[in-house]
Design a protein around this motif. Structure first.
Motif, mmCIF file in Angstrom:
data_model
loop_
_atom_site.group_PDB
_atom_site.id
_atom_site.type_symbol
_atom_site.label_atom_id
_atom_site.label_comp_id
_atom_site.label_asym_id
_atom_site.label_seq_id
_atom_site.Cartn_x
_atom_site.Cartn_y
_atom_site.Cartn_z
ATOM 1 N N LYS A 103 0.852 -1.189 0.000
ATOM 2 C CA LYS A 103 0.000 0.000 0.000
ATOM 3 C C LYS A 103 0.896 1.251 0.000
ATOM 4 C CE LYS A 103 -3.952 -2.136 2.336
ATOM 5 N NZ LYS A 103 -4.965 -2.028 3.433
ATOM 6 N N VAL A 104 0.495 2.199 -0.828
ATOM 7 C CA VAL A 104 1.220 3.483 -0.923
ATOM 8 C C VAL A 104 0.337 4.556 -0.334
ATOM 9 C CG1 VAL A 104 2.356 5.142 -2.430
ATOM 10 C CG2 VAL A 104 2.442 2.693 -2.993
ATOM 11 N N TRP A 105 0.855 5.254 0.699
ATOM 12 C CA TRP A 105 0.078 6.248 1.440
ATOM 13 C C TRP A 105 0.628 7.658 1.159
ATOM 14 C CZ3 TRP A 105 -3.878 3.893 4.052
ATOM 15 C CH2 TRP A 105 -3.721 2.543 4.338
ATOM 16 N N ASN A 106 -0.304 8.574 0.858
ATOM 17 C CA ASN A 106 0.062 9.999 0.750
ATOM 18 C C ASN A 106 -0.303 10.658 2.065
ATOM 19 O OD1 ASN A 106 0.313 12.745 0.182
ATOM 20 N ND2 ASN A 106 -0.370 12.506 -1.933
ATOM 21 N N LEU A 107 0.731 11.011 2.851
ATOM 22 C CA LEU A 107 0.496 11.516 4.202
ATOM 23 C C LEU A 107 -0.015 12.958 4.220
ATOM 24 C CD1 LEU A 107 3.653 10.036 5.998
ATOM 25 C CD2 LEU A 107 1.395 9.018 5.690
ATOM 26 N N GLU A 108 0.075 13.635 3.107
ATOM 27 C CA GLU A 108 -0.388 15.023 3.073
ATOM 28 C C GLU A 108 -1.877 15.114 2.744
ATOM 29 O OE1 GLU A 108 2.115 17.006 0.309
ATOM 30 O OE2 GLU A 108 3.774 17.245 1.730
ATOM 31 N N LYS A 109 -2.434 14.035 2.199
ATOM 32 C CA LYS A 109 -3.849 14.011 1.857
ATOM 33 C C LYS A 109 -4.591 13.075 2.797
ATOM 34 C CE LYS A 109 -2.997 15.025 -3.028
ATOM 35 N NZ LYS A 109 -3.215 14.584 -4.429
ATOM 36 N N ARG A 110 -5.864 13.400 3.030
ATOM 37 C CA ARG A 110 -6.638 12.658 4.010
ATOM 38 C C ARG A 110 -7.865 12.023 3.361
ATOM 39 N NH1 ARG A 110 -3.897 11.382 8.590
ATOM 40 N NH2 ARG A 110 -2.302 12.994 8.804
ATOM 41 N N GLY A 165 -10.071 11.199 7.602
ATOM 42 C CA GLY A 165 -9.200 11.409 8.754
ATOM 43 C C GLY A 165 -7.920 10.619 8.692
ATOM 44 N N ASN A 166 -7.843 9.647 7.807
ATOM 45 C CA ASN A 166 -6.642 8.829 7.663
ATOM 46 C C ASN A 166 -5.871 9.265 6.420
ATOM 47 O OD1 ASN A 166 -7.399 7.317 9.905
ATOM 48 N ND2 ASN A 166 -8.599 5.879 8.641
ATOM 49 N N PRO A 167 -4.595 8.927 6.369
ATOM 50 C CA PRO A 167 -3.835 9.212 5.142
ATOM 51 C C PRO A 167 -4.477 8.531 3.936
ATOM 52 C CG PRO A 167 -2.347 8.654 6.922
ATOM 53 C CD PRO A 167 -3.727 8.371 7.429
ATOM 54 N N LEU A 168 -4.349 9.207 2.785
ATOM 55 C CA LEU A 168 -4.954 8.696 1.567
ATOM 56 C C LEU A 168 -4.094 7.578 0.995
ATOM 57 C CD1 LEU A 168 -7.045 8.886 -0.733
ATOM 58 C CD2 LEU A 168 -5.533 10.604 -1.799
ATOM 59 N N CYS A 169 -4.736 6.434 0.750
ATOM 60 C CA CYS A 169 -4.036 5.324 0.120
ATOM 61 C C CYS A 169 -4.193 5.475 -1.385
ATOM 62 C CB CYS A 169 -4.635 3.995 0.592
ATOM 63 S SG CYS A 169 -3.787 2.554 -0.109
ATOM 64 N N THR A 170 -3.076 5.756 -2.064
ATOM 65 C CA THR A 170 -3.132 6.046 -3.493
ATOM 66 C C THR A 170 -2.976 4.800 -4.350
ATOM 67 O OG1 THR A 170 -0.753 6.453 -3.579
ATOM 68 C CG2 THR A 170 -2.143 8.331 -3.081
ATOM 69 N N ARG A 171 -2.488 3.690 -3.737
ATOM 70 C CA ARG A 171 -2.299 2.493 -4.564
ATOM 71 C C ARG A 171 -2.226 1.256 -3.676
ATOM 72 N NH1 ARG A 171 2.817 1.223 -8.648
ATOM 73 N NH2 ARG A 171 1.947 -0.688 -9.570
ATOM 74 N N ILE A 172 -2.843 0.161 -4.156
ATOM 75 C CA ILE A 172 -2.774 -1.146 -3.477
ATOM 76 C C ILE A 172 -2.541 -2.204 -4.543
ATOM 77 C CG2 ILE A 172 -3.964 -2.821 -2.029
ATOM 78 C CD1 ILE A 172 -5.743 -0.572 -1.002
#
Length: 934
Positions: free
Chosen positions: A104-111, A114-121
């Protein structure tokens, strides 16, 4: 282990346990504890990131210690990778039982809720073969991601790793041994991927198609026992085996270090190699471990400085989970949930802590390397070099000492070093130091003097030449000082070379003329100089050069004073106008060399007619001297003509007196007479002939210049009158001219000749007879004129009386202007002229004057007014009386004007006495006039 124990140990880190923030009640802070189940971690972007292997959560711990989390997986998190340059977190975990790891790839600047946005799985397993993920790494440019598996395969994702559609996943490596470590290395545009397994190490080049690879070694390492160094170690791949630590380049193996023990964790941090190992033997003592031996299940954390080969820190911990770097410190996470922070000491503190020990044990090289690696300022390094130099100097190692002192140049005062090496046996060391001082352009004139003296003492001509024969841009010494020292030491050729190269013209000429005595070369050198410098140096050294090379010096002076161009400056010929020096200023150069002086002066007068006056004056004096001392008549005549020609050139009008003095000093007769004539000194010409008793010349002078100066004849008469010899012929000639010009009264002539015993009455008989006859004729003429004036005066008086007493009859019948017959109205005047009224009004300027008689009347009236105005002009009367040939006529004229009538106004004296005074004054004036005329 032997190599490991030889490394020096220092305590460059302070260890503390991270504690919770203090509560509001002021109670003592408790050690900070992480939640249970933390098995993986990473750091970056201002957070420590933890993965929960029990509940699948990812935890973030900022610097404020406010712990936060979110649910990343349903079961567990097995791997984390936080990028340092992007707010991107990559994780590997499981959402369901079985071997099915997900990336999983998380973008910590986007939500997202309330959680970081997961941009890819996407699933991590290669193909359809289930296997466990062993390691993970991501390139900082987000274009590469590599995942290693326990079955020995490596999956590479190329493209934008945050999106599915812009990336491509493929199996890069397959093998039989589990993959234990991965690392990307970026060098310029080239990207390499290091792959390490339990049995080998390989390098893949990802910037080339087909990804060629190279096996670097046939042994590997365990999990988490590899890392990539920073640029201070050339981005080498570090692999820690149980016996040694190896460093690799993409194409070869580098150095290795014998650090024994079972390695558990390896990291690289700010030039330090961090190794967590489990040593089954008794662990070494540590400042944090007490004095007792540690148990074998303890783990040792060592921080190595590979460059300087020492251990910066060593301590024992219980069951370390991982070591993280963030906020400029190291954080050690242990299995009990505690976090220990290792804070590196500042550079000055570290150096002070280790300096005393290193200096005491004479480990100066290590101290220097340590200072350099910690970027100690130049002042601190210089002090270490000085102490090292002092240490070597005291041991007698002067060669080594001077090398350390050389490294202090620019910080340490050079005199500190120079005093130590002034002894003759160590002069070569001093020379090396001074050479470096000059190379760094930090030498002063004294240092240059000392270095050159060292060269001369050592008689090292090659080094001396190498020192002085540097290019202009590399000159690092005071040239003038070097020239002085070389000249004093007798190295004239070297001194001349420096002077010529650096255009110290004065020193060059001084050495050539005073030391080498090469006058020809010095003269040639002056001819190459610019005009101003050539001029000044010829004034300074001209006399010396004239004494030794007169002809060549004269030729150069001719060029310098006419059309000078430097002999080596070919560009100026025909383009720029040559410059000229003042030739008069170089005359002193020719002292005691009149032949060259004459040649120089004659050349200047020929080619430069407007030469300064001093040139012509000197040339005249020189020609007169040569003429006066010449014995050969033919040559003397030639010199006579040259001098006279020069005098007649017209160049001595403004210095007439000077030229006259020169001619008189050398008794140059023709020149004296010529100058007298030019100066209109006719009396001096005659006196010159009188002194030489040249009677004919005296008469000739009177005839030539007597009209311009009449007194010449009177002086000639007096001169001949004083001669006792027979000069009747000359006296007669003078008397004849005096008689014709009426220059002297006869009485004065008689008185003048009365002093000559040889002058008889017969000499002046004819003169007196002629003079008396002339006076008789003049008396007769005057008497006739007087009689005429008397008759006319009588007639005029009669007319006046008639006009007063008798009527005037006007009988004119014609107009005196138009000559036409008179008609009334008409105008008549007592003078007898009649006019038509209209003619009178047209031509008359005044109603009371006759137009016909008016011009004549005005002349008379003007004469009367002039007489009235001039009656008191005493100075004018005196001047006319002195200058007139006939003083009696002047006096008579002023009597007629009534000048002397004012004498009757003096009432204080009797009339008889006044008349006597007047007669006496007239006689005195006449006498003075006659005497001055003589």
């Amino acid at each position: 282990m032997a190599a490991y124990l030889q490394w020096r140990r220092f305590v460059f880190f302070d260890r503390e346990t991270v504690k919770e923030p203090p509560g509001p009640d002021g109670a003592a802070a408790k050690p900070f504890a992480l939640p249970p189940g933390i098995a993986v971690c990473d750091s970056g972007r201002g957070n420590l990131v933890f993965g929960d292997i029990l509940a699948g959560q990812i935890w973030f711990l900022p610097r404020s210690l406010q712990l936060s989390s979110f649910q990343a997986y349903k079961l567990r998190v097995t791997h984390l990778y936080q990028l340092k340059q992007h707010s991107i977190l990559v994780s590997v975990g499981e959402d369901e039982e079985g071997i099915n790891p997900l990336v999983k790839v998380w973008n910590l600047e986007k939500r997202d809720g309330g959680n970081p946005l997961c941009t890819r799985i996407f699933p991590a397993i290669p193909g359809n073969k289930p296997t466990v993920v062993s390691c993970l790494t991501v390139h900082e440019n987000l274009n590469f991601m590599a995942i290693g598996f326990a079955d020995g395969s490596v999956v590479l994702t190329k493209g934008d790793i945050t999106r599915d559609r812009h990336s491509k996943t493929q199996i890069l490596h397959e093998g039989s041994y589990p993959v234990t470590g991965l690392a990307f290395r970026q060098s310029g545009k080239t990207t390499h991927l290091f792959v390490v397994t339990t049995e080998n190490i390989q390098s893949y080049m990802l910037s080339v198609k087909d990804y060629p690879h190279l096996e670097l070694d046939n042994h590997g390492c365990g999990l988490r026992c590899s890392s990539l160094s920073d640029p201070s170690q050339d981005l080498q791949f570090i692999v820690a085996g149980n016996e040694c630590v190896y460093l690799y380049q993409p194409d070869e193996r580098g150095p290795c270090f014998a650090f024994e023990g079972q390695k558990l964790i390896v990291h690289w941090y700010r030039g330090y190699l961090i190794i967590v190992s489990k040593d089954r033997k008794t662990s070494p003592k540590s400042e944090f471990a007490g004095n007792e031996a540690q148990n074998s299940d303890k783990q040792v954390l060592n921080i190595y400085d590979l460059c300087n080969k020492f251990i910066a820190y060593s301590s024992i911990f219980d069951d370390i989970v991982d070591v993280l770097a963030e906020w400029g410190s190291l954080y050690v996470l242990t299995r009990d949930g505690k976090i220990h922070v290792l804070q590196e000491k500042d550079t000055q503190t570290k150096l002070e802590a280790c300096k005393s020990m290193l200096f005491r044990k004479n480990l100066f090289e290590m101290a220097i390397n340590l200072a350099k690696s910690h970027h100690l300022d130049s002042d601190g390094l210089s002090e270490i070099f000085r102490q090292y130099g002092d240490h070597l100097y005291n041991k007698g190692n002067h060669d080594g000492a001077i090398q350390q002192y050389i490294r202090t140049i620019g910080k340490l005062e050079p005199s500190y070093v120079i005093r130590k090496f002034l002894d003759a046996q160590r002069i070569h060391n001093l020379t090396a130091y001074l050479q470096t001082l000059h190379l760094q352009s930090l030498a002063n004139a004294d240092h240059t003097t000392l270095l050159l003296n060292c060269y001369t003492k050592l008689k090292d001509s090659s080094k001396l030449e190498e020192f002085i024969k540097t290019s202009d841009s590399e000159v690092r010494f005071d040239v003038e000082t070097a020239i002085k020292v070389l000249r004093q030491a007798g190295y004239y050729s070297h001194a001349v070379y420096l002077a010529e190269k650096h255009e110290h013209h004065e020193w060059y000429l001084k050495i050539q003329l005073e030391d080498i005595k090469n006058y020809q070369e010095a003269l040639h050198y002056i001819g190459k100089l610019p005009f101003e410098q050539a001029e000044s140096n010829m004034k300074r050294y001209g006399k010396i050069l004239m004494h030794h090379v007169p002809k060549e010096t004269t030729e150069l002076l001719k060029i310098l004073c006419t059309d000078y161009r430097p002999s080596g400056d070919s560009d100026s010929h025909g383009v720029l106008e040559g410059k000229k020096a003042n030739s008069e200023e170089f005359i002193p150069v020719f002292a005691n060399n009149s032949r060259e002086l004459k040649a120089f002066l004659e050349h200047m007068t020929e080619v430069q007619a407007d030469s300064p006056q001093g040139v012509y004056d000197t040339l005249l004096e020189l020609r007169l001297q040569n003429w006066a001392h010449e014995q050969d008549e033919q040559i003397k005549e030639k010199l006579h003509n040259e001098a006279l020609t020069l005098l007649k050139s017209g160049r001595f009008k403004t210095v007439f007196d000077k030229a006259l003095v020169l001619c008189q000093m050398h008794n140059f007769k023709d020149g004296v007479l010529y100058l007298y004539e030019q100066g209109k000194l006719f009396q001096q010409i005659m006196h010159y002939h009188m002194q030489n008793e040249q009677y004919k010349k005296v008469i000739e002078v009177c005839e030539l210049y007597g009209d311009q100066e009449a007194c010449l004849w009177e002086q000639a008469l007096g001169y001949f009158a004083r001669k006792e010899e027979d000069c009747k012929e000359y006296v007669a000639a003078v008397l004849k001219h005096i008689e014709n010009k009426n220059l002297m009264p006869p009485l004065l002539v008689v008185q003048t000749l009365a002093h000559n015993s040889t002058a008889t009455l017969s000499v002046i008989k004819d003169y007196l007879v002629n003079k008396l006859q002339k006076q008789s004729r003049q008396i007769e003429q005057d008497e006739q004129r007087i009689q005429k004036y008397r008759e006319e005066t009588t007639r005029i008086r009669q007319e006046i009386e008639e006009l007063k007493a008798s009527p005037k009859i006007f009988q004119k019948t014609k107009c005196s202007i138009c000559t036409s017959a008179l008609e009334l109205p008409s105008v008549h005047f007592l003078c007898g002229h009649s006019f038509h009224q209209h003619c009178f009004e047209s031509y008359s300027e005044s109603d009371s004057e006759c137009p016909t008689c008016m011009p004549e009347n005005r002349k008379v009236m003007d004469m009367i007014r002039a007489q009235e105005q001039k009656r008191d002009l005493h100075d004018q009367f005196q001047h006319q009386l002195k200058c007139s040939n006939d003083g009696f006529s002047v006096v008579a004229d002023y009597f007629g004007r009534g000048v002397f009538n004012k004498l009757t106004l003096i009432t204080d004296l009797p009339s008889g006495k006044a008349a006597t005074t007047l007669d006496a004054g007239l006689q005195r004036e006449l006498l003075i006039h006659t005497k001055r005329s003589t």
